[in-house]
Design a protein around this motif. Sequence first.
Motif, PDB file in Angstrom:
ATOM      1  N   MET A   1      70.900 120.994 -56.045  1.00 10.46           N
ATOM      2  CA  MET A   1      71.369 121.724 -54.257  1.00 10.46           C
ATOM      3  C   MET A   1      71.801 123.023 -54.574  1.00 10.46           C
ATOM      4  SD  MET A   1      74.778 119.374 -52.469  1.00 10.46           S
ATOM      5  CE  MET A   1      73.629 117.610 -52.925  1.00 10.46           C
ATOM      6  N   ASN A   2      71.737 123.976 -53.741  1.00  8.83           N
ATOM      7  CA  ASN A   2      71.871 124.837 -53.672  1.00  8.83           C
ATOM      8  C   ASN A   2      73.627 125.296 -53.549  1.00  8.83           C
ATOM      9  OD1 ASN A   2      72.914 126.019 -51.076  1.00  8.83           O
ATOM     10  ND2 ASN A   2      70.672 125.533 -50.369  1.00  8.83           N
ATOM     11  N   ALA A   3      73.713 126.433 -54.165  1.00  8.68           N
ATOM     12  CA  ALA A   3      75.298 126.852 -53.870  1.00  8.68           C
ATOM     13  C   ALA A   3      76.095 126.671 -52.591  1.00  8.68           C
ATOM     14  CB  ALA A   3      75.373 127.871 -54.061  1.00  8.68           C
ATOM     15  N   LYS A   4      75.375 127.240 -51.664  1.00  3.28           N
ATOM     16  CA  LYS A   4      75.629 127.518 -50.303  1.00  3.28           C
ATOM     17  C   LYS A   4      76.200 125.568 -50.163  1.00  3.28           C
ATOM     18  CE  LYS A   4      75.104 130.484 -46.923  1.00  3.28           C
ATOM     19  NZ  LYS A   4      74.543 131.336 -46.668  1.00  3.28           N
ATOM     20  N   LYS A   5      74.973 124.960 -49.797  1.00  2.00           N
ATOM     21  CA  LYS A   5      75.812 123.732 -50.086  1.00  2.00           C
ATOM     22  C   LYS A   5      76.774 122.618 -51.063  1.00  2.00           C
ATOM     23  CE  LYS A   5      72.082 119.944 -48.722  1.00  2.00           C
ATOM     24  NZ  LYS A   5      70.844 119.431 -48.781  1.00  2.00           N
ATOM     25  N   ILE A   6      76.785 122.998 -52.152  1.00  2.00           N
ATOM     26  CA  ILE A   6      77.749 123.063 -52.478  1.00  2.00           C
ATOM     27  C   ILE A   6      78.841 123.240 -52.201  1.00  2.00           C
ATOM     28  CG2 ILE A   6      79.215 122.710 -54.672  1.00  2.00           C
ATOM     29  CD1 ILE A   6      76.111 123.062 -56.137  1.00  2.00           C
ATOM     30  N   LYS A   7      79.170 124.509 -51.560  1.00  2.00           N
ATOM     31  CA  LYS A   7      80.260 125.040 -51.372  1.00  2.00           C
ATOM     32  C   LYS A   7      81.337 124.255 -49.961  1.00  2.00           C
ATOM     33  CE  LYS A   7      82.640 129.548 -49.495  1.00  2.00           C
ATOM     34  NZ  LYS A   7      82.287 130.925 -49.857  1.00  2.00           N
ATOM     35  N   LEU A   8      79.853 123.900 -48.663  1.00  2.00           N
ATOM     36  CA  LEU A   8      80.303 123.367 -48.003  1.00  2.00           C
ATOM     37  C   LEU A   8      80.914 121.965 -47.651  1.00  2.00           C
ATOM     38  CD1 LEU A   8      77.593 124.359 -45.218  1.00  2.00           C
ATOM     39  CD2 LEU A   8      79.528 123.918 -44.271  1.00  2.00           C
ATOM     40  N   ILE A   9      79.985 121.276 -49.158  1.00  2.00           N
ATOM     41  CA  ILE A   9      80.364 119.726 -49.601  1.00  2.00           C
ATOM     42  C   ILE A   9      82.252 120.268 -50.259  1.00  2.00           C
ATOM     43  CG2 ILE A   9      80.166 118.261 -50.999  1.00  2.00           C
ATOM     44  CD1 ILE A   9      77.025 118.285 -50.264  1.00  2.00           C
ATOM     45  N   GLU A  10      81.796 121.317 -51.327  1.00  2.00           N
ATOM     46  CA  GLU A  10      83.359 121.036 -51.094  1.00  2.00           C
ATOM     47  C   GLU A  10      84.552 121.460 -50.440  1.00  2.00           C
ATOM     48  OE1 GLU A  10      82.760 123.474 -54.854  1.00  2.00           O
ATOM     49  OE2 GLU A  10      81.732 122.741 -55.903  1.00  2.00           O
ATOM     50  N   ALA A  11      84.383 122.417 -49.342  1.00  2.00           N
ATOM     51  CA  ALA A  11      85.420 122.372 -48.360  1.00  2.00           C
ATOM     52  C   ALA A  11      85.790 121.271 -47.258  1.00  2.00           C
ATOM     53  CB  ALA A  11      84.982 123.485 -47.459  1.00  2.00           C
ATOM     54  N   GLY A  12      84.731 120.878 -47.115  1.00  2.00           N
ATOM     55  CA  GLY A  12      84.880 119.204 -46.555  1.00  2.00           C
ATOM     56  C   GLY A  12      85.029 118.126 -46.956  1.00  2.00           C
ATOM     57  N   MET A  13      84.996 118.276 -47.964  1.00  2.00           N
ATOM     58  CA  MET A  13      85.652 116.762 -49.388  1.00  2.00           C
ATOM     59  C   MET A  13      87.349 117.179 -48.880  1.00  2.00           C
ATOM     60  SD  MET A  13      83.967 114.973 -49.968  1.00  2.00           S
ATOM     61  CE  MET A  13      82.944 115.630 -47.921  1.00  2.00           C
ATOM     62  N   LYS A  14      87.613 118.266 -49.169  1.00  2.00           N
ATOM     63  CA  LYS A  14      88.999 119.412 -49.554  1.00  2.00           C
ATOM     64  C   LYS A  14      90.303 118.551 -47.853  1.00  2.00           C
ATOM     65  CE  LYS A  14      92.638 122.823 -50.453  1.00  2.00           C
ATOM     66  NZ  LYS A  14      92.309 124.310 -50.938  1.00  2.00           N
ATOM     67  N   LEU A  15      89.023 118.987 -46.648  1.00  2.00           N
ATOM     68  CA  LEU A  15      89.978 118.851 -45.338  1.00  2.00           C
ATOM     69  C   LEU A  15      89.106 117.381 -45.068  1.00  2.00           C
ATOM     70  CD1 LEU A  15      87.832 122.483 -43.651  1.00  2.00           C
ATOM     71  CD2 LEU A  15      89.782 121.789 -44.362  1.00  2.00           C
ATOM     72  N   PHE A  16      88.820 116.080 -45.769  1.00  2.00           N
ATOM     73  CA  PHE A  16      88.380 115.440 -45.282  1.00  2.00           C
ATOM     74  C   PHE A  16      89.770 114.322 -45.913  1.00  2.00           C
ATOM     75  CE2 PHE A  16      84.068 115.011 -44.641  1.00  2.00           C
ATOM     76  CZ  PHE A  16      83.942 115.309 -43.057  1.00  2.00           C
ATOM     77  N   ALA A  17      90.059 115.482 -48.012  1.00  2.00           N
ATOM     78  CA  ALA A  17      91.431 114.364 -47.734  1.00  2.00           C
ATOM     79  C   ALA A  17      92.878 114.990 -47.724  1.00  2.00           C
ATOM     80  CB  ALA A  17      91.093 115.151 -49.501  1.00  2.00           C
ATOM     81  N   GLU A  18      92.891 116.376 -46.912  1.00  2.00           N
ATOM     82  CA  GLU A  18      93.533 116.691 -46.607  1.00  2.00           C
ATOM     83  C   GLU A  18      94.000 116.315 -45.228  1.00  2.00           C
ATOM     84  OE1 GLU A  18      93.348 120.815 -45.769  1.00  2.00           O
ATOM     85  OE2 GLU A  18      93.524 121.170 -48.017  1.00  2.00           O
ATOM     86  N   LYS A  19      93.216 115.743 -43.988  1.00  2.00           N
ATOM     87  CA  LYS A  19      93.035 115.411 -42.923  1.00  2.00           C
ATOM     88  C   LYS A  19      92.478 114.375 -42.012  1.00  2.00           C
ATOM     89  CE  LYS A  19      93.115 120.389 -41.391  1.00  2.00           C
ATOM     90  NZ  LYS A  19      92.540 121.058 -40.488  1.00  2.00           N
ATOM     91  N   GLY A  20      91.715 113.402 -43.644  1.00  2.00           N
ATOM     92  CA  GLY A  20      91.081 112.449 -42.775  1.00  2.00           C
ATOM     93  C   GLY A  20      89.537 112.887 -42.063  1.00  2.00           C
ATOM     94  N   TYR A  21      88.741 112.194 -42.416  1.00  2.00           N
ATOM     95  CA  TYR A  21      87.215 112.101 -42.335  1.00  2.00           C
ATOM     96  C   TYR A  21      87.087 112.815 -39.749  1.00  2.00           C
ATOM     97  CZ  TYR A  21      82.591 111.525 -41.083  1.00  2.00           C
ATOM     98  OH  TYR A  21      80.877 111.519 -40.273  1.00  2.00           O
ATOM     99  N   HIS A  22      88.132 112.237 -39.313  1.00  2.00           N
ATOM    100  CA  HIS A  22      87.671 111.556 -37.704  1.00  2.00           C
ATOM    101  C   HIS A  22      88.578 113.097 -37.122  1.00  2.00           C
ATOM    102  CE1 HIS A  22      85.895 107.663 -37.820  1.00  2.00           C
ATOM    103  NE2 HIS A  22      86.857 107.226 -38.879  1.00  2.00           N
ATOM    104  N   MET A  23      89.492 113.874 -38.538  1.00  2.00           N
ATOM    105  CA  MET A  23      90.007 114.688 -37.571  1.00  2.00           C
ATOM    106  C   MET A  23      89.602 115.825 -37.970  1.00  2.00           C
ATOM    107  SD  MET A  23      92.135 113.140 -36.243  1.00  2.00           S
ATOM    108  CE  MET A  23      93.897 114.690 -35.579  1.00  2.00           C
ATOM    109  N   THR A  24      88.299 115.838 -38.750  1.00  2.00           N
ATOM    110  CA  THR A  24      88.168 117.109 -39.101  1.00  2.00           C
ATOM    111  C   THR A  24      86.641 117.327 -38.327  1.00  2.00           C
ATOM    112  OG1 THR A  24      88.701 116.732 -41.673  1.00  2.00           O
ATOM    113  CG2 THR A  24      87.243 118.367 -41.915  1.00  2.00           C
ATOM    114  N   SER A  25      86.606 118.513 -38.108  1.00  2.00           N
ATOM    115  CA  SER A  25      85.509 119.023 -37.229  1.00  2.00           C
ATOM    116  C   SER A  25      84.271 119.976 -38.011  1.00  2.00           C
ATOM    117  CB  SER A  25      85.974 119.774 -35.827  1.00  2.00           C
ATOM    118  OG  SER A  25      86.255 121.036 -36.337  1.00  2.00           O
TER     119      SER A  25
END
Length: 287
Positions: A1-25
């Motif tokens: 998996m390329n670095a940009k894709k991993i960076k997106l995943i890590e950013a998204g997981m952090k936001l999901f943990a903070e705000k929840g899946y449904h509240m994260t755009s």
Amino acid sequence: MNAKKIKLIEAGMKLFAEKGYHMTSVEAIADGAGVSKGAFYLHFESKKDFIMTAIHYYHEEIAGRIEHVKSENLPPRDSFAKQIDVVTTYIYEYKDFLMMHFYQNISIGENTDAFIKEMNAQNFHWLRQNVITIYGDQVEPYDPDIIIQLEGLINVYFKWIIIDGISIKRNQLGAYIVRRMDDIVSGLLERNEAPLVTAADIPDVYREEGSVVEVLNTMKAKIETLDLAGEKADELREVLKIIQSEAGKEQPQKVVIQGLLVHFQRMPEFATECKDIARLLHMDLLD
């Protein structure tokens, strides 16, 4: 998996943990990774595709950590204890994200059931492999019972860590679980218990499909040992992911798997694995 894709995943997981899946755009995920919304869609079809890819990514991460412990060639009990410890460490690292999964209703598409079956099959074979390595053929009649009880022990401790917030030293749970497993095995053998669940009772998904999963895991590990260009390695990993998803279905389309395996048939390093998958799924390889 390329670095940009991993960076997106890590950013998204952090936001999901903070705000929840449904509240994260999608926009928030892209902003968190420092890329445009358009760049997000270059890598993911949708937010559902994103969360499914993320779950696959983290599942493969933990599988990789377990394989690394196995490669250390420790004594069997020590190896299994350390494998449990690396999973425990992983759970503490991503506790917030895992808790979000417990509390939010996330629908991630029709492939969810297939992926859950894949994970269950992998978990079954991981535990079974360790049980057999530690105790040998003497426990074969009790394999299913031991695995059911062992899985229950591990999962309940992990539930208490994630949901109830208990703190356990990360290098102690593995050895503790292995000692409890010794108690279970010695009790069964000393009392000559009749098995509650026999090998004949094991669901089919843990038989053939579980074996396919093992072969695919071997192929994943082999990709990392070969001197492949980054794009080629990513392509092969993606092909394996699709094969695994298809093989986990109740009625897998063998023609799809046959076509996908061609990517590996061109490489002599994967000849044995391709033949094993064809045998397990009762199909021929394409010429």
